[in-house]
Scaffold this motif. Structure first.
Motif, PDB file in Angstrom:
ATOM      1  N   LYS A  69      35.820 127.445  63.487  1.00  0.00           N
ATOM      2  CA  LYS A  69      35.501 126.236  64.236  1.00  0.00           C
ATOM      3  C   LYS A  69      34.026 125.880  64.110  1.00  0.00           C
ATOM      4  CE  LYS A  69      39.178 126.730  67.675  1.00  0.00           C
ATOM      5  NZ  LYS A  69      39.498 126.851  69.113  1.00  0.00           N
ATOM      6  N   LYS A  70      33.770 124.595  64.016  1.00  0.00           N
ATOM      7  CA  LYS A  70      32.404 124.097  63.919  1.00  0.00           C
ATOM      8  C   LYS A  70      32.307 122.803  64.707  1.00  0.00           C
ATOM      9  CE  LYS A  70      28.989 122.521  60.506  1.00  0.00           C
ATOM     10  NZ  LYS A  70      28.705 122.313  59.075  1.00  0.00           N
ATOM     11  N   LYS A  71      31.227 122.642  65.437  1.00  0.00           N
ATOM     12  CA  LYS A  71      31.038 121.426  66.218  1.00  0.00           C
ATOM     13  C   LYS A  71      30.750 120.255  65.283  1.00  0.00           C
ATOM     14  CE  LYS A  71      29.207 123.735  70.344  1.00  0.00           C
ATOM     15  NZ  LYS A  71      28.032 123.866  71.256  1.00  0.00           N
ATOM     16  N   GLY A  72      31.116 119.096  65.751  1.00  0.00           N
ATOM     17  CA  GLY A  72      30.803 117.901  64.985  1.00  0.00           C
ATOM     18  C   GLY A  72      32.038 117.220  64.435  1.00  0.00           C
ATOM     19  N   ARG A  73      31.826 116.084  63.859  1.00  0.00           N
ATOM     20  CA  ARG A  73      32.897 115.253  63.331  1.00  0.00           C
ATOM     21  C   ARG A  73      33.490 115.869  62.071  1.00  0.00           C
ATOM     22  NH1 ARG A  73      32.055 108.867  61.705  1.00  0.00           N
ATOM     23  NH2 ARG A  73      34.154 108.484  60.864  1.00  0.00           N
ATOM     24  N   PHE A  74      34.788 115.678  61.896  1.00  0.00           N
ATOM     25  CA  PHE A  74      35.449 116.116  60.669  1.00  0.00           C
ATOM     26  C   PHE A  74      36.414 115.027  60.213  1.00  0.00           C
ATOM     27  CE2 PHE A  74      37.604 117.960  64.329  1.00  0.00           C
ATOM     28  CZ  PHE A  74      38.906 117.488  64.178  1.00  0.00           C
ATOM     29  N   PHE A  75      36.892 115.160  58.980  1.00  0.00           N
ATOM     30  CA  PHE A  75      37.692 114.105  58.368  1.00  0.00           C
ATOM     31  C   PHE A  75      39.007 113.861  59.100  1.00  0.00           C
ATOM     32  CE2 PHE A  75      34.962 114.120  54.658  1.00  0.00           C
ATOM     33  CZ  PHE A  75      35.089 112.822  54.176  1.00  0.00           C
ATOM     34  N   THR A  76      39.308 112.592  59.292  1.00  0.00           N
ATOM     35  CA  THR A  76      40.613 112.127  59.743  1.00  0.00           C
ATOM     36  C   THR A  76      41.236 111.330  58.597  1.00  0.00           C
ATOM     37  OG1 THR A  76      39.778 110.022  60.593  1.00  0.00           O
ATOM     38  CG2 THR A  76      39.735 111.921  62.110  1.00  0.00           C
ATOM     39  N   GLU A  82      38.521 105.490  54.034  1.00  0.00           N
ATOM     40  CA  GLU A  82      37.182 104.949  53.795  1.00  0.00           C
ATOM     41  C   GLU A  82      36.519 105.637  52.608  1.00  0.00           C
ATOM     42  OE1 GLU A  82      33.642 102.759  54.083  1.00  0.00           O
ATOM     43  OE2 GLU A  82      35.714 102.377  54.723  1.00  0.00           O
ATOM     44  N   LEU A  83      36.730 106.938  52.474  1.00  0.00           N
ATOM     45  CA  LEU A  83      36.204 107.662  51.304  1.00  0.00           C
ATOM     46  C   LEU A  83      36.793 107.080  50.027  1.00  0.00           C
ATOM     47  CD1 LEU A  83      34.619 110.080  50.079  1.00  0.00           C
ATOM     48  CD2 LEU A  83      36.713 111.439  50.387  1.00  0.00           C
ATOM     49  N   SER A  84      38.088 106.830  50.046  1.00  0.00           N
ATOM     50  CA  SER A  84      38.762 106.238  48.889  1.00  0.00           C
ATOM     51  C   SER A  84      38.173 104.868  48.571  1.00  0.00           C
ATOM     52  CB  SER A  84      40.260 106.116  49.168  1.00  0.00           C
ATOM     53  OG  SER A  84      40.903 105.356  48.165  1.00  0.00           O
ATOM     54  N   ARG A  85      37.962 104.061  49.595  1.00  0.00           N
ATOM     55  CA  ARG A  85      37.426 102.712  49.383  1.00  0.00           C
ATOM     56  C   ARG A  85      36.054 102.764  48.732  1.00  0.00           C
ATOM     57  NH1 ARG A  85      33.948  99.214  51.087  1.00  0.00           N
ATOM     58  NH2 ARG A  85      33.053 100.631  52.651  1.00  0.00           N
ATOM     59  N   GLN A  86      35.173 103.592  49.278  1.00  0.00           N
ATOM     60  CA  GLN A  86      33.814 103.679  48.738  1.00  0.00           C
ATOM     61  C   GLN A  86      33.815 104.246  47.317  1.00  0.00           C
ATOM     62  OE1 GLN A  86      30.702 105.318  51.189  1.00  0.00           O
ATOM     63  NE2 GLN A  86      31.642 104.601  53.094  1.00  0.00           N
ATOM     64  N   ALA A  87      34.623 105.278  47.093  1.00  0.00           N
ATOM     65  CA  ALA A  87      34.672 105.880  45.764  1.00  0.00           C
ATOM     66  C   ALA A  87      35.211 104.897  44.736  1.00  0.00           C
ATOM     67  CB  ALA A  87      35.524 107.149  45.804  1.00  0.00           C
ATOM     68  N   ILE A 104      49.487 123.833  52.702  1.00  0.00           N
ATOM     69  CA  ILE A 104      49.882 124.140  54.082  1.00  0.00           C
ATOM     70  C   ILE A 104      49.353 123.094  55.058  1.00  0.00           C
ATOM     71  CG2 ILE A 104      50.027 126.623  53.641  1.00  0.00           C
ATOM     72  CD1 ILE A 104      47.435 126.997  55.154  1.00  0.00           C
ATOM     73  N   PHE A 105      48.625 122.093  54.551  1.00  0.00           N
ATOM     74  CA  PHE A 105      48.151 121.030  55.436  1.00  0.00           C
ATOM     75  C   PHE A 105      49.362 120.211  55.905  1.00  0.00           C
ATOM     76  CE2 PHE A 105      43.973 120.648  52.768  1.00  0.00           C
ATOM     77  CZ  PHE A 105      43.590 121.919  53.193  1.00  0.00           C
ATOM     78  N   PRO A 106      49.582 120.088  57.209  1.00  0.00           N
ATOM     79  CA  PRO A 106      50.742 119.325  57.688  1.00  0.00           C
ATOM     80  C   PRO A 106      50.683 117.842  57.334  1.00  0.00           C
ATOM     81  CG  PRO A 106      49.292 119.917  59.517  1.00  0.00           C
ATOM     82  CD  PRO A 106      48.809 120.666  58.323  1.00  0.00           C
ATOM     83  N   ASP A 107      49.474 117.330  57.096  1.00  0.00           N
ATOM     84  CA  ASP A 107      49.313 115.904  56.773  1.00  0.00           C
ATOM     85  C   ASP A 107      48.992 115.682  55.300  1.00  0.00           C
ATOM     86  OD1 ASP A 107      46.873 117.175  57.092  1.00  0.00           O
ATOM     87  OD2 ASP A 107      45.967 115.605  58.324  1.00  0.00           O
ATOM     88  N   PHE A 108      49.431 116.601  54.433  1.00  0.00           N
ATOM     89  CA  PHE A 108      49.123 116.478  53.007  1.00  0.00           C
ATOM     90  C   PHE A 108      49.590 115.142  52.444  1.00  0.00           C
ATOM     91  CE2 PHE A 108      49.945 116.875  48.496  1.00  0.00           C
ATOM     92  CZ  PHE A 108      48.808 117.522  48.024  1.00  0.00           C
ATOM     93  N   ASP A 109      50.808 114.758  52.758  1.00  0.00           N
ATOM     94  CA  ASP A 109      51.331 113.485  52.225  1.00  0.00           C
ATOM     95  C   ASP A 109      50.496 112.304  52.709  1.00  0.00           C
ATOM     96  OD1 ASP A 109      53.275 115.210  51.320  1.00  0.00           O
ATOM     97  OD2 ASP A 109      54.956 113.942  51.937  1.00  0.00           O
ATOM     98  N   ASP A 110      50.045 112.365  53.943  1.00  0.00           N
ATOM     99  CA  ASP A 110      49.192 111.304  54.492  1.00  0.00           C
ATOM    100  C   ASP A 110      47.858 111.232  53.760  1.00  0.00           C
ATOM    101  OD1 ASP A 110      51.115 110.664  56.431  1.00  0.00           O
ATOM    102  OD2 ASP A 110      50.301 112.125  57.843  1.00  0.00           O
ATOM    103  N   ILE A 111      47.339 112.392  53.368  1.00  0.00           N
ATOM    104  CA  ILE A 111      46.072 112.433  52.610  1.00  0.00           C
ATOM    105  C   ILE A 111      46.244 111.722  51.282  1.00  0.00           C
ATOM    106  CG2 ILE A 111      44.360 113.934  51.513  1.00  0.00           C
ATOM    107  CD1 ILE A 111      45.213 116.119  53.562  1.00  0.00           C
ATOM    108  N   VAL A 112      47.333 112.054  50.584  1.00  0.00           N
ATOM    109  CA  VAL A 112      47.596 111.422  49.283  1.00  0.00           C
ATOM    110  C   VAL A 112      47.751 109.915  49.451  1.00  0.00           C
ATOM    111  CG1 VAL A 112      49.239 111.262  47.368  1.00  0.00           C
ATOM    112  CG2 VAL A 112      48.643 113.508  48.314  1.00  0.00           C
ATOM    113  N   ARG A 113      48.470 109.523  50.466  1.00  0.00           N
ATOM    114  CA  ARG A 113      48.687 108.088  50.715  1.00  0.00           C
ATOM    115  C   ARG A 113      47.363 107.379  51.037  1.00  0.00           C
ATOM    116  NH1 ARG A 113      51.832 108.795  54.655  1.00  0.00           N
ATOM    117  NH2 ARG A 113      53.652 109.214  53.371  1.00  0.00           N
ATOM    118  N   ALA A 114      46.511 108.056  51.795  1.00  0.00           N
ATOM    119  CA  ALA A 114      45.224 107.464  52.172  1.00  0.00           C
ATOM    120  C   ALA A 114      44.290 107.337  50.978  1.00  0.00           C
ATOM    121  CB  ALA A 114      44.571 108.301  53.266  1.00  0.00           C
TER     122      ALA A 114
END
Length: 357
Positions: A69-76, A82-87, A104-114
């Motif tokens: 665990k680390k304090k601070g913002r992390f990727f959603t 937004e990363l995709s848009r800028q890149a 094992i990421f539960p949102d892997f498909d969402d990452i690909v879609r994003a």
């Protein structure tokens, strides 16, 4: 910054033609790489460390000190969009989803879609544990193009001991066949130490890749993560020359191997950056210094800043973090014991003559 090659290997031409058919927009971006390199721009692959969750505890894990665990913002998922848009606006064309263990990421498909498969060539790293025939077909169906599979020995006992997971070798070999059957592009990524590089086992390993018809990507051992200060595992120039000779016989390559008709030498920043779960942009997966944070400034500005550091702009025909002992002593050792990633201003100083005029 680079040495032009002006030609492609036959397998590169074949893959490029397939990309033109399947992802024409990505193909058009890649066709502008020569122009971008000649104008001093980066054509970076984004090695995207979305999360550090993993089912293995590998002895060499370079992100070991990033885990927890680390304090601070992390990727959603919205941040990924937004990363995709800028890149995309920068003309970048390739994103590698890594971790941790992406599958094992539960949102892997969402990452690909994003990310948007029509805008990027998408690779996923994996240790192969969860990559069976059904999963491989699914990955292909959602727009993943390539699998980069970790395998570190043909001997099951050695690989499992290195990865500290019984059965890891068996599942990795199964994953290779699953990816091939699903029509995914696949390469094997393997860690090579001083002790392994000229061994018979390594030659047998390359023969295995040759029989399977897949390439072997060599990751030279780095003195980071659990191997901080372990300089005995590092290769030297002679070892790297030996691997370059093997490239003439086998489909084996390193990040120094010319690709897309370009010889860029060390690809840090100019051809790859790593983006941590917390938005920090690093020159490569192993140089644990932040040249900026995606949540605080545009990706374009961060990469342009990195391109001003002489080590990452000029042509360097070695791996700074694996072989260049002066670079390691002057810049990498400074990172040891500090919270990662260390701000680049603490590592690269004007008085060190690291910035170009």
């Amino acid at each position: 910054m680079s040495r032009q090659q002006g030609h492609l290997k036959s397998d590169e031409t074949k893959k490029r033609n397939l990309l033109k058919k399947e992802k024409p927009y990505v193909y058009e971006k890649i066709m502008r790489f020569d122009e971008k390199v000649n104008s001093g721009e980066s054509i970076a692959i984004l090695q995207f460390q979305y999360d550090y969750t993993c089912n293995f505890k590998c002895k060499h894990c370079s992100v070991k000190r990033f885990q927890g665990k680390k304090k601070g913002r992390f990727f959603t998922i919205n941040d990924v969009k937004e990363l995709s848009r800028q890149a995309d606006e920068m003309g970048l064309a390739h994103i590698v989803i890594t971790g941790g263990e992406p599958l094992i990421f539960p949102d892997f498909d969402d990452i690909v879609r994003a990310i948007d498969p029509q805008k990027f060539y998408i690779t996923s790293d994996t240790n192969g544990w969860f990559l069976d025939a059904e999963r491989a077909k699914h990955l292909k169906s959602i727009g993943v193009d390539k699998i980069q599979l970790s395998l570190d020995s043909l001997l099951a006992t050695e690989h499992d001991e290195f990865r500290q997971k019984t059965g890891a070798h068996e599942r990795a070999v199964r994953a290779i066949d699953a990816a091939l059957d699903a029509g995914l592009n696949i390469i094997i990524q393997t860690v090579v130490t001083k002790q392994r590089v000229k061994s018979k086992e390594f030659i047998d390993f390359l023969e295995f890749g040759k029989r399977k018809g897949i390439g072997v990507f060599v990751t030279y051992a780095k003195p980071v993560g659990p191997w901080e200060g372990n300089f005995d595992v590092l290769v030297n120039k002679d070892d790297m020359g030996y691997v370059r000779e093997l490239e003439k016989k086998y489909e084996v390559f390193t990040h120094l191997t010319p690709a897309y008709g370009l010889d860029l030498g060390c690809i840090a920043v100019k051809r790859m950056v790593s983006i941590t779960k917390y938005g920090d942009v690093m020159p490569c997966p192993y140089i644990h210094t932040s040249i900026g944070n995606f949540f605080k400034e545009p990706l374009k500005d961060i990469i342009e800043k990195g391109m001003k550091i002489k080590y990452f702009r000029k042509y360097i025909n070695t791996c700074l973090i694996a072989e260049d002992r002066k670079f390691i002593n002057d810049y990498v050792v400074k990172i040891y014991g500090k919270e990662l990633p260390v701000p680049y201003s603490e590592i690269f100083k004007d008085e060190d003559n690291t910035l170009l005029p």
